[in-house]
Design an enzyme around this catalytic site. Structure first.
Site, PDB file in Angstrom:
ATOM      1  N   GLU A   1      -4.956   0.374  18.216  1.00 23.39           N
ATOM      2  CA  GLU A   1      -4.563  -0.784  17.881  1.00 23.39           C
ATOM      3  C   GLU A   1      -3.824  -0.929  16.637  1.00 23.39           C
ATOM      4  O   GLU A   1      -3.052  -1.655  16.252  1.00 23.39           O
ATOM      5  CB  GLU A   1      -5.992  -1.619  17.656  1.00 23.39           C
ATOM      6  CG  GLU A   1      -5.601  -3.159  17.138  1.00 23.39           C
ATOM      7  CD  GLU A   1      -6.927  -3.991  17.497  1.00 23.39           C
ATOM      8  OE1 GLU A   1      -7.156  -4.579  16.395  1.00 23.39           O
ATOM      9  OE2 GLU A   1      -7.704  -3.810  18.391  1.00 23.39           O
TER      10      GLU A   1
ATOM     11  N   SER B   1     -10.206  -1.500  13.125  1.00 22.62           N
ATOM     12  CA  SER B   1     -10.547  -1.274  14.477  1.00 22.62           C
ATOM     13  C   SER B   1      -9.473  -0.442  14.930  1.00 22.62           C
ATOM     14  O   SER B   1      -8.322  -0.702  15.133  1.00 22.62           O
ATOM     15  CB  SER B   1     -10.848  -2.393  15.453  1.00 22.62           C
ATOM     16  OG  SER B   1     -11.129  -1.707  16.851  1.00 22.62           O
TER      17      SER B   1
ATOM     18  N   ARG C   1      -3.076  -8.522  21.513  1.00 27.94           N
ATOM     19  CA  ARG C   1      -2.412  -7.812  20.626  1.00 27.94           C
ATOM     20  C   ARG C   1      -0.921  -7.530  20.669  1.00 27.94           C
ATOM     21  O   ARG C   1      -0.686  -6.510  20.379  1.00 27.94           O
ATOM     22  CB  ARG C   1      -3.400  -6.314  20.315  1.00 27.94           C
ATOM     23  CG  ARG C   1      -4.798  -6.469  20.214  1.00 27.94           C
ATOM     24  CD  ARG C   1      -5.280  -7.196  18.874  1.00 27.94           C
ATOM     25  NE  ARG C   1      -6.661  -7.648  18.657  1.00 27.94           N
ATOM     26  CZ  ARG C   1      -7.261  -8.541  18.856  1.00 27.94           C
ATOM     27  NH1 ARG C   1      -6.435  -9.777  19.756  1.00 27.94           N
ATOM     28  NH2 ARG C   1      -8.330  -8.594  18.777  1.00 27.94           N
TER      29      ARG C   1
END
Length: 298
Positions: free
Chosen positions: A291, A221, A171
């Protein structure tokens, strides 16, 4: 300043004091001082050049899928890439502009019998945002299929970076670390069978629809996966499934998602994120890191 913007940037779609909650996937967020929708790189360069000359801050919001904009909004120019969405195919290579939706890119790959991009079929984001954060799902991620990306660097130069130069991590990417802006990306795929590719896309879509709270606004998410754990299970085991603050709640369907049940503010969402982090840390000693990107002013 509004009059000067209209004069210097004539012909470009720019909206003043525009509520960002109309554009974010969470349906929260304050106003953008100047919200711009360039139709091409020429218009984008005009906006950035003007902003730099006038010392006005600017940022790219992409398609606002993985972002929480605080209630105070964002000063300066906020640039949306909705209209920079061309996708082209040359052999096994797909080139997509930053504003192209991942799902549309997946369908183009399917149409040309190209496999390797199916994992992105359920990610509700744009190509630019996906490169920025090395988006992934179901054992696939951008770093595995990208060949290069065209970006604007800190000096407003347009440069092309190879996969290696993009320095992808979980990420993360060089684009994120340096604050670059993605303009387009080139993906190298493989020849496949339409039937097989279509079946995999349908399977992943069914999984996503059955497990994720798509009926509510959310930024996707909420937390990165902590090493050795699953964020959703930690949150559920902490007794937080369904827990709410104002209009924000931990999804009953998947505890890894913070949703807007209706009329939530950005503060409701960020307060809930902080509460989740505190509880999981207190009960299990595990740090949860968002995230989603949280931007803008309080």
């Amino acid at each position: 300043m509004n009059e000067k913007i209209n004069q210097i940037l004539e012909g470009i779609d720019i909206r003043f004091q525009e509520p960002l909650k109309h554009y974010t996937f969470t349906k929260v967020g304050g106003n953008a001082e100047f919200l711009a929708f360039p139709r091409n790189q020429y218009e984008l360069k005009r906006i950035v050049k003007f902003a730099n000359q006038e010392q006005i801050p600017w940022m790219v919001l992409g398609n606002a899928s993985n972002i929480i904009v605080r209630d105070g909004g964002i000063p300066g120019f906020v640039i949306m890439f909705d209209r920079l969405r061309d996708i082209s195919v040359d052999g096994y290579v797909i080139e997509a502009e930053a504003g192209a939706k991942l799902i549309d890119t997946t369908h183009v790959a399917l149409h040309h019998s190209l496999k390797g991009f199916e994992f992105a079929s359920g990610i509700p984001g744009s190509v630019g945002g996906a490169v920025f954060m090395n988006a992934g799902a179901y054992d696939g991620e951008i770093s595995k299929v990208i060949e290069s990306a065209e970006v604007i660097d800190e000096n407003c130069n347009i440069i092309r970076l190879s996969r290696e130069e993009l320095d992808f991590g979980y990420r993360s990417s060089l684009v994120m670390k340096k604050g670059y802006t993605v303009l387009s990306a080139v993906f190298k795929l493989e020849k496949g069978q339409v039937k097989t590719i279509k079946e995999l896309i349908e399977d992943l879509t069914n999984k996503r629809e059955s497990k994720q709270p798509l009926e509510y606004p959310s930024a996707g998410s909420t937390f990165k996966r902590p090493t050795g754990y699953f964020a959703g299970k930690l949150i559920q085991d902490a007794g937080l499934k369904g827990y709410s603050i104002g209009g924000a709640a931990v999804s009953e369907k998947h505890s890894g998602f913070v949703i807007n049940k209706g009329n939530a503010t950005a503060k409701d969402i960020t307060d809930l994120i902080k509460h989740i982090q505190d509880e999981v840390k207190k009960q299990f000693g595990v740090d949860l890191h968002p995230e989603v990107r949280i931007i803008g002013e309080e």
